[in-house]
Motif scaffolding. Structure first.
Motif, PDB file in Angstrom:
ATOM      1  N   SER A  68       0.820  -1.209   0.000  1.00  8.42           N
ATOM      2  CA  SER A  68       0.000   0.000   0.000  1.00  8.42           C
ATOM      3  C   SER A  68       0.852   1.256   0.000  1.00  8.42           C
ATOM      4  N   ASN A  69       2.129   1.130   0.381  1.00 10.62           N
ATOM      5  CA  ASN A  69       3.046   2.275   0.379  1.00 10.62           C
ATOM      6  C   ASN A  69       4.028   2.243  -0.785  1.00 10.62           C
ATOM      7  N   GLY A  70       3.804   1.363  -1.751  1.00 14.39           N
ATOM      8  CA  GLY A  70       4.598   1.437  -2.973  1.00 14.39           C
ATOM      9  C   GLY A  70       5.539   0.290  -3.248  1.00 14.39           C
ATOM     10  N   MET A  71       5.614  -0.704  -2.363  1.00 17.45           N
ATOM     11  CA  MET A  71       6.449  -1.861  -2.672  1.00 17.45           C
ATOM     12  C   MET A  71       5.747  -2.720  -3.720  1.00 17.45           C
ATOM     13  N   THR A  72       6.505  -3.220  -4.682  1.00 22.29           N
ATOM     14  CA  THR A  72       5.927  -4.089  -5.699  1.00 22.29           C
ATOM     15  C   THR A  72       6.962  -5.097  -6.171  1.00 22.29           C
ATOM     16  N   THR A  73       6.482  -6.179  -6.736  1.00 21.21           N
ATOM     17  CA  THR A  73       7.353  -7.212  -7.294  1.00 21.21           C
ATOM     18  C   THR A  73       7.155  -7.239  -8.799  1.00 21.21           C
ATOM     19  N   LEU A  74       8.224  -7.006  -9.536  1.00 21.34           N
ATOM     20  CA  LEU A  74       8.164  -6.952 -10.996  1.00 21.34           C
ATOM     21  C   LEU A  74       8.435  -8.326 -11.580  1.00 21.34           C
ATOM     22  N   ARG A  75       7.638  -8.690 -12.575  1.00 23.48           N
ATOM     23  CA  ARG A  75       7.804  -9.969 -13.267  1.00 23.48           C
ATOM     24  C   ARG A  75       7.532  -9.781 -14.753  1.00 23.48           C
ATOM     25  N   GLY A  76       7.966 -10.741 -15.531  1.00 25.73           N
ATOM     26  CA  GLY A  76       7.613 -10.797 -16.939  1.00 25.73           C
ATOM     27  C   GLY A  76       7.968  -9.536 -17.702  1.00 25.73           C
ATOM     28  N   ALA A  77       6.979  -9.035 -18.459  1.00 22.97           N
ATOM     29  CA  ALA A  77       7.207  -7.858 -19.312  1.00 22.97           C
ATOM     30  C   ALA A  77       7.568  -6.629 -18.482  1.00 22.97           C
ATOM     31  N   ASP A  78       6.938  -6.478 -17.296  1.00 25.17           N
ATOM     32  CA  ASP A  78       7.256  -5.332 -16.441  1.00 25.17           C
ATOM     33  C   ASP A  78       8.719  -5.367 -16.004  1.00 25.17           C
ATOM     34  N   LEU A  79       9.214  -6.550 -15.667  1.00 25.07           N
ATOM     35  CA  LEU A  79      10.603  -6.673 -15.237  1.00 25.07           C
ATOM     36  C   LEU A  79      11.547  -6.409 -16.400  1.00 25.07           C
ATOM     37  N   ARG A  80      11.227  -6.939 -17.589  1.00 30.96           N
ATOM     38  CA  ARG A  80      12.093  -6.698 -18.754  1.00 30.96           C
ATOM     39  C   ARG A  80      12.148  -5.214 -19.085  1.00 30.96           C
ATOM     40  N   ARG A  81      11.010  -4.537 -19.003  1.00 35.33           N
ATOM     41  CA  ARG A  81      10.980  -3.100 -19.281  1.00 35.33           C
ATOM     42  C   ARG A  81      11.769  -2.328 -18.218  1.00 35.33           C
TER      43      ARG A  81
END
Length: 244
Positions: A68-81
């Protein structure tokens, strides 16, 4: 002032202080990725002088709050970008390029970690500083008036936190503005192409008009000659019958 342990136990108290991200740089400079918005799990661990595994375990236990404060886990296309646009401009020592996901944190999420991480001297210092600033800013002046220096420092911290949020919003708008600018550039190119086509059509029409005018003049000449021929025929009719 609530005790430091209250921050560790009360999510409501943590949420009330989540915007005071300016205290992070008051305790220790937080290095950011080139986008100025995010840090990796490794960078969070280096800031708090703990292992990455400690940060990952904390993130797993408090995923909802940190997300809720902005932590996120990037995967797939989001991670490549993200790798292409951000990590490619930053020398992340020992970063495993084959990793299938990557945790990233905003400044608010990092402050949230500081309010949850028990066994980090840096996190404890952030909590103490955060509570001191909050007390200086909210305490009634008639009962516990802070010194002018502390009051000014507290106000400056609040201002810096607000500016940090504004800066983050502007950085979020940056890609949108760039995409809008690119679309406008493409529209300008199309309009230029249309202008060139219209100019070409105008030249073609001018040429056609010249041809039409020339044909009109020739037809007018032929009409004059035809009338002359008809007049001559009327004045000199051909005799009927043959010669005698």
């Amino acid at each position: 002032m609530p005790p430091e342990s209250a921050l560790l136990e009360s999510r409501a108290l943590r949420e009330s202080l989540a915007a005071r991200t300016g205290v992070l740089d008051k305790v220790k400079v937080l290095a950011m990725l080139p986008d100025g918005l995010h840090v990796t799990t490794r960078m969070v661990a280096e800031y708090f002088e703990v292992s990455e595994e400690v940060v990952r375990q904390l993130a797993a236990r408090h995923r909802s709050e940190l997300s809720s404060n902005g932590m996120t886990t990037l995967r797939g296309a989001d991670l490549r970008r993200f790798k292409r646009d951000i990590l490619s401009r930053y020398a992340v020592a020992g970063y495993p390029q084959a990793r299938s996901n990557l945790g990233v944190f905003t400044r608010r999420a990092v402050l949230n970690v500081a309010m949850l991480l028990r066994d980090s001297p840096v996190a404890r210092e952030v909590r103490r500083y955060l509570l001191d600033v909050e007390e200086s800013f909210t305490a009634p002046r008639s009962r516990t008036a802070p010194s002018p220096e502390r009051s000014l420092e507290a106000r400056m911290t609040v201002v810096e936190s607000c500016l940090a949020d504004v800066g983050a919003a502007l950085r979020d708008l940056g890609p949108v503005l760039r995409r809008t600018s690119d679309r406008l550039d493409r529209i300008d190119e199309r309009l230029d192409g249309m202008d060139r086509r219209i100019a070409f059509m105008d030249r073609r029409l001018d040429s056609t008009n010249q041809v039409v005018c020339a044909m009109s003049e020739r037809m007018a000449g032929m009409d004059v000659r035809l009338r002359q021929f008809q007049e001559e025929t009327v004045r000199c009719p051909r005799p009927r019958g043959g010669r005698r």
